[in-house]
Design an enzyme around this catalytic site. Structure first.
Site, PDB file in Angstrom:
ATOM      1  N   HIS A  53       0.835  -1.204   0.000  1.00 44.72           N
ATOM      2  CA  HIS A  53       0.000   0.000   0.000  1.00 44.72           C
ATOM      3  C   HIS A  53       0.868   1.252   0.000  1.00 44.72           C
ATOM      4  O   HIS A  53       0.373   2.357   0.219  1.00 44.72           O
ATOM      5  CB  HIS A  53      -0.927   0.003   1.228  1.00 44.72           C
ATOM      6  CG  HIS A  53      -2.024  -1.025   1.144  1.00 44.72           C
ATOM      7  ND1 HIS A  53      -1.784  -2.359   1.335  1.00 44.72           N
ATOM      8  CD2 HIS A  53      -3.350  -0.912   0.857  1.00 44.72           C
ATOM      9  CE1 HIS A  53      -2.929  -3.036   1.186  1.00 44.72           C
ATOM     10  NE2 HIS A  53      -3.885  -2.174   0.896  1.00 44.72           N
ATOM     11  N   GLY A  61       5.408   4.848  -2.854  1.00 47.93           N
ATOM     12  CA  GLY A  61       6.825   4.922  -3.240  1.00 47.93           C
ATOM     13  C   GLY A  61       7.328   3.561  -3.699  1.00 47.93           C
ATOM     14  O   GLY A  61       8.033   3.445  -4.711  1.00 47.93           O
ATOM     15  N   GLU A  88      -2.092  -6.756   9.108  1.00 49.29           N
ATOM     16  CA  GLU A  88      -1.277  -6.227  10.206  1.00 49.29           C
ATOM     17  C   GLU A  88       0.069  -6.948  10.207  1.00 49.29           C
ATOM     18  O   GLU A  88       0.119  -8.179  10.044  1.00 49.29           O
ATOM     19  CB  GLU A  88      -1.996  -6.480  11.538  1.00 49.29           C
ATOM     20  CG  GLU A  88      -1.459  -5.625  12.650  1.00 49.29           C
ATOM     21  CD  GLU A  88      -2.055  -6.019  13.994  1.00 49.29           C
ATOM     22  OE1 GLU A  88      -1.411  -5.741  15.017  1.00 49.29           O
ATOM     23  OE2 GLU A  88      -3.145  -6.623  13.993  1.00 49.29           O
ATOM     24  N   ASP A 120       9.075  -6.034   2.145  1.00 53.52           N
ATOM     25  CA  ASP A 120       9.182  -5.502   3.500  1.00 53.52           C
ATOM     26  C   ASP A 120      10.583  -4.948   3.626  1.00 53.52           C
ATOM     27  O   ASP A 120      11.568  -5.602   3.287  1.00 53.52           O
ATOM     28  CB  ASP A 120       8.904  -6.556   4.578  1.00 53.52           C
ATOM     29  CG  ASP A 120       8.481  -5.864   5.868  1.00 53.52           C
ATOM     30  OD1 ASP A 120       7.437  -5.187   5.870  1.00 53.52           O
ATOM     31  OD2 ASP A 120       9.215  -5.946   6.875  1.00 53.52           O
ATOM     32  N   GLY A 153      10.074   7.959   1.937  1.00 56.65           N
ATOM     33  CA  GLY A 153      10.520   7.517   3.263  1.00 56.65           C
ATOM     34  C   GLY A 153      11.758   8.251   3.749  1.00 56.65           C
ATOM     35  O   GLY A 153      11.806   9.492   3.773  1.00 56.65           O
ATOM     36  N   TYR A 154      12.781   7.493   4.127  1.00 57.31           N
ATOM     37  CA  TYR A 154      14.007   8.044   4.726  1.00 57.31           C
ATOM     38  C   TYR A 154      15.051   8.458   3.689  1.00 57.31           C
ATOM     39  O   TYR A 154      16.180   8.784   4.052  1.00 57.31           O
ATOM     40  CB  TYR A 154      14.618   7.004   5.686  1.00 57.31           C
ATOM     41  CG  TYR A 154      13.723   6.632   6.851  1.00 57.31           C
ATOM     42  CD1 TYR A 154      13.823   7.288   8.081  1.00 57.31           C
ATOM     43  CD2 TYR A 154      12.757   5.628   6.734  1.00 57.31           C
ATOM     44  CE1 TYR A 154      13.007   6.947   9.150  1.00 57.31           C
ATOM     45  CE2 TYR A 154      11.927   5.281   7.800  1.00 57.31           C
ATOM     46  CZ  TYR A 154      12.054   5.938   8.991  1.00 57.31           C
ATOM     47  OH  TYR A 154      11.245   5.607  10.048  1.00 57.31           O
ATOM     48  N   LYS A 170      19.237   5.355  -8.421  1.00 56.03           N
ATOM     49  CA  LYS A 170      18.894   4.634  -7.176  1.00 56.03           C
ATOM     50  C   LYS A 170      18.626   3.158  -7.498  1.00 56.03           C
ATOM     51  O   LYS A 170      19.069   2.271  -6.774  1.00 56.03           O
ATOM     52  CB  LYS A 170      17.678   5.279  -6.491  1.00 56.03           C
ATOM     53  CG  LYS A 170      17.292   4.594  -5.174  1.00 56.03           C
ATOM     54  CD  LYS A 170      16.083   5.172  -4.481  1.00 56.03           C
ATOM     55  CE  LYS A 170      15.661   4.283  -3.300  1.00 56.03           C
ATOM     56  NZ  LYS A 170      14.350   4.603  -2.738  1.00 56.03           N
ATOM     57  N   HIS A 229      18.797  -1.283  -2.039  1.00 59.07           N
ATOM     58  CA  HIS A 229      18.442  -2.544  -1.381  1.00 59.07           C
ATOM     59  C   HIS A 229      17.360  -3.281  -2.193  1.00 59.07           C
ATOM     60  O   HIS A 229      17.427  -4.490  -2.386  1.00 59.07           O
ATOM     61  CB  HIS A 229      17.951  -2.247   0.042  1.00 59.07           C
ATOM     62  CG  HIS A 229      16.930  -1.135   0.139  1.00 59.07           C
ATOM     63  ND1 HIS A 229      17.047   0.046  -0.551  1.00 59.07           N
ATOM     64  CD2 HIS A 229      15.743  -1.050   0.800  1.00 59.07           C
ATOM     65  CE1 HIS A 229      16.007   0.822  -0.290  1.00 59.07           C
ATOM     66  NE2 HIS A 229      15.199   0.172   0.516  1.00 59.07           N
ATOM     67  N   ARG A 230      16.379  -2.534  -2.679  1.00 58.57           N
ATOM     68  CA  ARG A 230      15.271  -3.125  -3.454  1.00 58.57           C
ATOM     69  C   ARG A 230      15.816  -3.693  -4.772  1.00 58.57           C
ATOM     70  O   ARG A 230      15.460  -4.794  -5.181  1.00 58.57           O
ATOM     71  CB  ARG A 230      14.233  -2.023  -3.705  1.00 58.57           C
ATOM     72  CG  ARG A 230      12.928  -2.471  -4.335  1.00 58.57           C
ATOM     73  CD  ARG A 230      11.818  -1.454  -4.102  1.00 58.57           C
ATOM     74  NE  ARG A 230      11.476  -1.384  -2.695  1.00 58.57           N
ATOM     75  CZ  ARG A 230      11.828  -0.387  -1.875  1.00 58.57           C
ATOM     76  NH1 ARG A 230      12.501   0.667  -2.318  1.00 58.57           N
ATOM     77  NH2 ARG A 230      11.510  -0.418  -0.605  1.00 58.57           N
TER      78      ARG A 230
HETATM   79  P1  ITT Z   1       3.502  -1.948   2.813  1.00 57.96           P
HETATM   80  O1  ITT Z   1       3.662  -2.729   4.092  1.00 57.96           O
HETATM   81  O2  ITT Z   1       2.091  -1.767   2.391  1.00 57.96           O
HETATM   82  O3  ITT Z   1       4.371  -2.490   1.717  1.00 57.96           O
HETATM   83  P2  ITT Z   1       4.872   0.079   4.349  1.00 57.96           P
HETATM   84  O4  ITT Z   1       5.303   1.478   4.057  1.00 57.96           O
HETATM   85  O5  ITT Z   1       4.092  -0.155   5.613  1.00 57.96           O
HETATM   86  O6  ITT Z   1       4.053  -0.460   3.079  1.00 57.96           O
HETATM   87  P3  ITT Z   1       7.086  -1.470   5.404  1.00 57.96           P
HETATM   88  O7  ITT Z   1       6.335  -1.978   6.569  1.00 57.96           O
HETATM   89  O8  ITT Z   1       7.973  -2.425   4.659  1.00 57.96           O
HETATM   90  O9  ITT Z   1       6.126  -0.858   4.301  1.00 57.96           O
HETATM   91  O10 ITT Z   1       7.926  -0.217   5.863  1.00 57.96           O
HETATM   92  C1  ITT Z   1       9.063   0.143   5.194  1.00 57.96           C
HETATM   93  C2  ITT Z   1       9.408   1.579   5.475  1.00 57.96           C
HETATM   94  O11 ITT Z   1      10.828   1.708   5.346  1.00 57.96           O
HETATM   95  C3  ITT Z   1       8.800   2.489   4.419  1.00 57.96           C
HETATM   96  O12 ITT Z   1       7.571   3.020   4.836  1.00 57.96           O
HETATM   97  C4  ITT Z   1       9.880   3.553   4.256  1.00 57.96           C
HETATM   98  O13 ITT Z   1       9.687   4.542   5.151  1.00 57.96           O
HETATM   99  C5  ITT Z   1      11.170   2.834   4.607  1.00 57.96           C
HETATM  100  N1  ITT Z   1      11.817   2.476   3.341  1.00 57.96           N
HETATM  101  C6  ITT Z   1      11.810   1.288   2.699  1.00 57.96           C
HETATM  102  N2  ITT Z   1      12.440   1.365   1.523  1.00 57.96           N
HETATM  103  C7  ITT Z   1      12.845   2.641   1.410  1.00 57.96           C
HETATM  104  C8  ITT Z   1      13.535   3.354   0.412  1.00 57.96           C
HETATM  105  O14 ITT Z   1      13.899   2.786  -0.742  1.00 57.96           O
HETATM  106  N3  ITT Z   1      13.783   4.629   0.632  1.00 57.96           N
HETATM  107  C9  ITT Z   1      13.404   5.233   1.775  1.00 57.96           C
HETATM  108  N4  ITT Z   1      12.728   4.648   2.749  1.00 57.96           N
HETATM  109  C10 ITT Z   1      12.463   3.353   2.570  1.00 57.96           C
END
Ligand code: ITT
Length: 200
Positions: A16, A19, A47, A76, A160-161, A182, A187-188
């Site tokens: 959901h 990004g 959850e 994740d 995100g970060y 990127k 990591h992705r």
């Molecule tokens: P879903 O569970 O629906 O996939 P979520 O945002 O809750 O969405 P996560 O529980 O995996 O997903 O949380 C991962 C968080 O880590 C995400 O919300 C970002 O803030 C951070 N994150 C992950 N990949 C990132 C990236 O490439 N750049 C910056 N922040 C990242």
């Protein structure tokens, strides 16, 4: 056991997070996949009750494969800060509160580093991609990118970060970086390379 292959076609991205959806589309669509997200399909958001990236990734992909009857891919991921013992880690999204506010989450990281007078600003992003087929077959792939945290945050790209993370060997943050670049080091992207090697 026969090696499972993933053929180009419709792929449910069990996330959901807008990004992530964008980045997963950037990675999979050039290979002929039509990526449809849990957001597009209005799937319920499970959850995240597991204590590991892999556990939560599997939980999300299983839920999406079950409710759509199609192969589902989840992501994740999170930021693990060395001086904070790996926090926020699996709690990276939750550190942003509800509704998500990553300016606030980044401030929290910075404040916690400040509180302990941390000199070590190293951190890594971790991503676990889980593929789950409707017949129950499962595969998991992990990627990491190491770097340093900067303050104040810089850049409007990514999510995100990203604005506080500079990957090793780089001078700009992921928030300032061209998305294609990127995708060459994240990591992705590293988890995706492993997935490609195993499933294509
Ligand atoms: P879903 O569970 O629906 O996939 P979520 O945002 O809750 O969405 P996560 O529980 O995996 O997903 O949380 C991962 C968080 O880590 C995400 O919300 C970002 O803030 C951070 N994150 C992950 N990949 C990132 C990236 O490439 N750049 C910056 N922040 C990242």
């Amino acid at each position: 056991m026969t090696q499972r292959r993933l053929s180009p076609g419709r792929l449910v991205a069990a996330t959901h997070n807008k990004g992530k959806v964008k980045e997963l589309k950037d990675l999979f669509e050039p290979l002929g996949f039509e990526v449809v997200s849990a957001l597009d399909l209005d799937l319920e958001e499970p959850e995240e009750t597991e204590a590991s990236f892999a556990g939560n990734a599997l939980l999300k992909a299983r839920a999406a494969a079950k409710s759509t009857g199609a192969p589902a891919l989840s992501d994740d991921s999170g930021l693990a800060v060395t001086a904070l013992g790996g926090a926020p880690g699996i709690y990276s999204a939750r550190w942003a509160g509800e509704p998500r506010d990553f300016a606030l989450a980044m401030q929290k990281v910075e404040r916690e580093l400040d509180d302990i007078g941390a000199e070590d600003r190293s951190a890594k992003f971790v991503c676990v991609l889980a593929m789950v087929w409707p017949d129950g077959h499962e595969e998991v792939f992990e990627g990491e990118v190491h770097g340093e945290l900067v303050w104040p945050p810089r850049g409007e790209r990514g999510f995100g970060y990203d604005p506080m993370f500079v990957a090793d060997g780089e001078t700009i943050t992921f928030g300032e970086m061209d998305p294609a670049r990127k995708h060459g080091m994240s990591h992705r992207a590293r988890a995706f390379e492993k997935l490609k090697a195993a499933l294509f």
